[in-house]
Scaffold this motif. Structure first.
Motif, PDB file in Angstrom:
ATOM      1  N   THR A   1       8.431  -3.349  -6.007  1.00  0.00           N
ATOM      2  CA  THR A   1       7.898  -4.358  -6.895  1.00  0.00           C
ATOM      3  C   THR A   1       8.960  -4.750  -7.906  1.00  0.00           C
ATOM      4  N   SER A   2       8.923  -5.991  -8.306  1.00  0.00           N
ATOM      5  CA  SER A   2       9.876  -6.440  -9.316  1.00  0.00           C
ATOM      6  C   SER A   2       9.114  -6.734 -10.597  1.00  0.00           C
ATOM      7  N   GLY A   3       9.579  -6.231 -11.672  1.00  0.00           N
ATOM      8  CA  GLY A   3       8.990  -6.574 -12.949  1.00  0.00           C
ATOM      9  C   GLY A   3       8.010  -5.569 -13.512  1.00  0.00           C
ATOM     10  N   ARG A   4       7.388  -4.777 -12.659  1.00  0.00           N
ATOM     11  CA  ARG A   4       6.451  -3.786 -13.167  1.00  0.00           C
ATOM     12  C   ARG A   4       6.303  -2.659 -12.163  1.00  0.00           C
ATOM     13  N   THR A   5       5.673  -1.580 -12.613  1.00  0.00           N
ATOM     14  CA  THR A   5       5.491  -0.441 -11.723  1.00  0.00           C
ATOM     15  C   THR A   5       4.189  -0.604 -10.949  1.00  0.00           C
ATOM     16  N   PHE A   6       3.941   0.322 -10.047  1.00  0.00           N
ATOM     17  CA  PHE A   6       2.727   0.308  -9.253  1.00  0.00           C
ATOM     18  C   PHE A   6       1.603   1.128  -9.873  1.00  0.00           C
ATOM     19  N   LYS A   7       1.769   1.505 -11.135  1.00  0.00           N
ATOM     20  CA  LYS A   7       0.705   2.267 -11.773  1.00  0.00           C
ATOM     21  C   LYS A   7      -0.556   1.423 -11.854  1.00  0.00           C
ATOM     22  N   ARG A   8      -1.673   2.031 -11.478  1.00  0.00           N
ATOM     23  CA  ARG A   8      -2.989   1.381 -11.486  1.00  0.00           C
ATOM     24  C   ARG A   8      -3.146   0.329 -10.388  1.00  0.00           C
ATOM     25  N   PHE A   9      -2.370   0.459  -9.324  1.00  0.00           N
ATOM     26  CA  PHE A   9      -2.523  -0.411  -8.167  1.00  0.00           C
ATOM     27  C   PHE A   9      -2.845   0.418  -6.932  1.00  0.00           C
ATOM     28  N   GLY A  10      -3.933   0.034  -6.232  1.00  0.00           N
ATOM     29  CA  GLY A  10      -4.104   0.547  -4.890  1.00  0.00           C
ATOM     30  C   GLY A  10      -3.122  -0.190  -3.992  1.00  0.00           C
ATOM     31  N   LEU A  11      -2.530   0.515  -3.054  1.00  0.00           N
ATOM     32  CA  LEU A  11      -1.473  -0.061  -2.217  1.00  0.00           C
ATOM     33  C   LEU A  11      -1.803   0.103  -0.747  1.00  0.00           C
TER      34      LEU A  11
ATOM     35  N   GLY B   1      -5.565   3.739   9.703  1.00  0.00           N
ATOM     36  CA  GLY B   1      -6.277   3.170  10.829  1.00  0.00           C
ATOM     37  C   GLY B   1      -6.213   4.119  12.021  1.00  0.00           C
ATOM     38  N   ASP B   2      -7.201   4.036  12.867  1.00  0.00           N
ATOM     39  CA  ASP B   2      -7.277   4.958  14.001  1.00  0.00           C
ATOM     40  C   ASP B   2      -6.033   4.886  14.884  1.00  0.00           C
ATOM     41  N   ALA B   3      -5.457   3.721  14.994  1.00  0.00           N
ATOM     42  CA  ALA B   3      -4.321   3.544  15.904  1.00  0.00           C
ATOM     43  C   ALA B   3      -3.064   4.271  15.440  1.00  0.00           C
ATOM     44  N   VAL B   4      -3.003   4.630  14.155  1.00  0.00           N
ATOM     45  CA  VAL B   4      -1.762   5.217  13.635  1.00  0.00           C
ATOM     46  C   VAL B   4      -1.957   6.619  13.069  1.00  0.00           C
ATOM     47  N   LYS B   5      -3.169   7.115  13.076  1.00  0.00           N
ATOM     48  CA  LYS B   5      -3.431   8.455  12.535  1.00  0.00           C
ATOM     49  C   LYS B   5      -2.570   9.499  13.237  1.00  0.00           C
ATOM     50  N   GLY B   6      -1.976  10.355  12.422  1.00  0.00           N
ATOM     51  CA  GLY B   6      -1.135  11.416  12.972  1.00  0.00           C
ATOM     52  C   GLY B   6       0.283  10.989  13.280  1.00  0.00           C
ATOM     53  N   ARG B   7       0.567   9.698  13.194  1.00  0.00           N
ATOM     54  CA  ARG B   7       1.923   9.204  13.482  1.00  0.00           C
ATOM     55  C   ARG B   7       2.569   8.562  12.263  1.00  0.00           C
ATOM     56  N   PHE B   8       1.785   7.903  11.437  1.00  0.00           N
ATOM     57  CA  PHE B   8       2.305   7.199  10.279  1.00  0.00           C
ATOM     58  C   PHE B   8       1.918   7.955   9.010  1.00  0.00           C
ATOM     59  N   ALA B   9       2.732   7.815   7.979  1.00  0.00           N
ATOM     60  CA  ALA B   9       2.440   8.431   6.692  1.00  0.00           C
ATOM     61  C   ALA B   9       2.793   7.460   5.581  1.00  0.00           C
ATOM     62  N   ILE B  10       1.841   7.244   4.699  1.00  0.00           N
ATOM     63  CA  ILE B  10       2.065   6.374   3.546  1.00  0.00           C
ATOM     64  C   ILE B  10       2.331   7.242   2.325  1.00  0.00           C
ATOM     65  N   SER B  11       3.230   6.797   1.485  1.00  0.00           N
ATOM     66  CA  SER B  11       3.526   7.505   0.242  1.00  0.00           C
ATOM     67  C   SER B  11       3.911   6.481  -0.801  1.00  0.00           C
ATOM     68  N   LYS B  12       3.997   6.935  -2.043  1.00  0.00           N
ATOM     69  CA  LYS B  12       4.318   6.006  -3.128  1.00  0.00           C
ATOM     70  C   LYS B  12       4.990   6.722  -4.270  1.00  0.00           C
ATOM     71  N   ASP B  13       5.660   5.966  -5.080  1.00  0.00           N
ATOM     72  CA  ASP B  13       6.065   6.397  -6.405  1.00  0.00           C
ATOM     73  C   ASP B  13       5.908   5.185  -7.308  1.00  0.00           C
ATOM     74  N   ASN B  14       6.334   5.276  -8.523  1.00  0.00           N
ATOM     75  CA  ASN B  14       6.102   4.150  -9.443  1.00  0.00           C
ATOM     76  C   ASN B  14       6.881   2.904  -9.054  1.00  0.00           C
ATOM     77  N   ALA B  15       7.894   3.073  -8.246  1.00  0.00           N
ATOM     78  CA  ALA B  15       8.746   1.938  -7.915  1.00  0.00           C
ATOM     79  C   ALA B  15       8.428   1.321  -6.573  1.00  0.00           C
ATOM     80  N   GLY B  16       7.756   2.054  -5.710  1.00  0.00           N
ATOM     81  CA  GLY B  16       7.568   1.525  -4.371  1.00  0.00           C
ATOM     82  C   GLY B  16       6.496   2.238  -3.578  1.00  0.00           C
ATOM     83  N   VAL B  17       6.163   1.619  -2.461  1.00  0.00           N
ATOM     84  CA  VAL B  17       5.262   2.236  -1.498  1.00  0.00           C
ATOM     85  C   VAL B  17       5.986   2.240  -0.157  1.00  0.00           C
ATOM     86  N   TYR B  18       5.774   3.310   0.616  1.00  0.00           N
ATOM     87  CA  TYR B  18       6.568   3.543   1.805  1.00  0.00           C
ATOM     88  C   TYR B  18       5.660   3.834   2.995  1.00  0.00           C
TER      89      TYR B  18
END
Length: 123
Positions: A23-33, A60-77
């Motif tokens: 994100t540019s300009g602000r953090t991801f605090k208080r955002f669902g991603l 989603g069912d198609a990606v369970k066990g294969r994909f992993a989402i993570s975040k910090d204040n600067a980004g979501v991965y």
């Protein structure tokens, strides 16, 4: 809130890719991603979501066990492992302001969207 996704590209089936969304300009605090994907002619599909506190996730069912989402204040991965040809799509990151740190937004009601990044998986 401006979102910028990166990390797409080409991979062989069984390989891995990692998408990032900053994100540019602000953090991801208080955002669902979330991460969505779309192929031509089909509806945009929610792949994964994460609460702003980071403790709750959805896949989603198609990606369970294969994909992993993570975040910090600067980004979501999105770490994508054991890729399949059917994972080929344009991937989008999205954000929505939420009140509770445990809320995962599980529909398309996100307020902010990044430009897509193309992921191509060959067999």
């Amino acid at each position: 809130v401006q979102l910028q996704a990166s990390g797409g590209g080409w991979a062989q089936a069984g390989g891995s890719l990692r998408l990032s969304c900053a994100t540019s300009g602000r953090t991801f605090k208080r955002f669902g991603l979330g991460w969505f994907r779309q192929v031509p002619g089909k509806e945009r599909e929610l792949v994964a979501g994460i609460s702003w506190g980071g403790s709750n996730t959805y896949y989603g069912d198609a990606v369970k066990g294969r994909f992993a989402i993570s975040k910090d204040n600067a980004g979501v991965y999105l770490q994508m492992n054991r890729l399949k040809p059917e994972d080929t799509a344009t991937y989008y990151c999205a954000a929505k302001e939420v009140i509770h740190p445990t809320t995962v937004v599980r529909d398309s009601s996100y307020s902010y969207w990044g430009r897509g990044t193309l992921v191509t998986v060959s067999s």
